[in-house]
Write a protein that holds these residues in place. Sequence first.
Motif, PDB file in Angstrom:
ATOM      1  N   GLN A   8       0.830  -1.200   0.000  1.00  0.00           N
ATOM      2  CA  GLN A   8       0.000   0.000   0.000  1.00  0.00           C
ATOM      3  C   GLN A   8       0.870   1.258   0.000  1.00  0.00           C
ATOM      4  O   GLN A   8       0.598   2.204  -0.742  1.00  0.00           O
ATOM      5  CB  GLN A   8      -0.923  -0.008   1.220  1.00  0.00           C
ATOM      6  N   ASP A  11       2.536   1.634  -3.443  1.00  0.00           N
ATOM      7  CA  ASP A  11       1.559   2.117  -4.420  1.00  0.00           C
ATOM      8  C   ASP A  11       1.287   3.605  -4.236  1.00  0.00           C
ATOM      9  O   ASP A  11       1.182   4.355  -5.205  1.00  0.00           O
ATOM     10  CB  ASP A  11       0.244   1.334  -4.308  1.00  0.00           C
ATOM     11  N   ARG A  14       4.353   5.613  -5.495  1.00  0.00           N
ATOM     12  CA  ARG A  14       4.376   5.684  -6.963  1.00  0.00           C
ATOM     13  C   ARG A  14       3.290   6.623  -7.489  1.00  0.00           C
ATOM     14  O   ARG A  14       3.532   7.393  -8.420  1.00  0.00           O
ATOM     15  CB  ARG A  14       4.197   4.288  -7.552  1.00  0.00           C
TER      16      ARG A  14
END
Length: 91
Positions: A8, A11, A14
């Motif tokens: 998480q 992500d 990013r």
Amino acid sequence: MAASSRAQVLDLYRAMLRESKHFSAYNYRTYAVRRIRDAFRENKNVKDPVEIQTLVNKAKRDLELIRRQVHIGQLYSTDKLIIENQEKPRT
């Protein structure tokens, strides 16, 4: 850090970098990328799950802020800076 929270966080990292690269202004774009990288590096050794969740929630709010600012910045376009028009040397 649990595997799911690690995924998480990555992500989220990013997504924040990807969104910040959409800033039309060079200075905002480079500042946002630098600040995101610094903030994640600063907190990479946090082990407390409660603190991790607090940081993740803050990062989600910051991601929404970046998205709003990118959208606003696209409404008011400006000319590119000289530094943006330079081609990178090929090696």
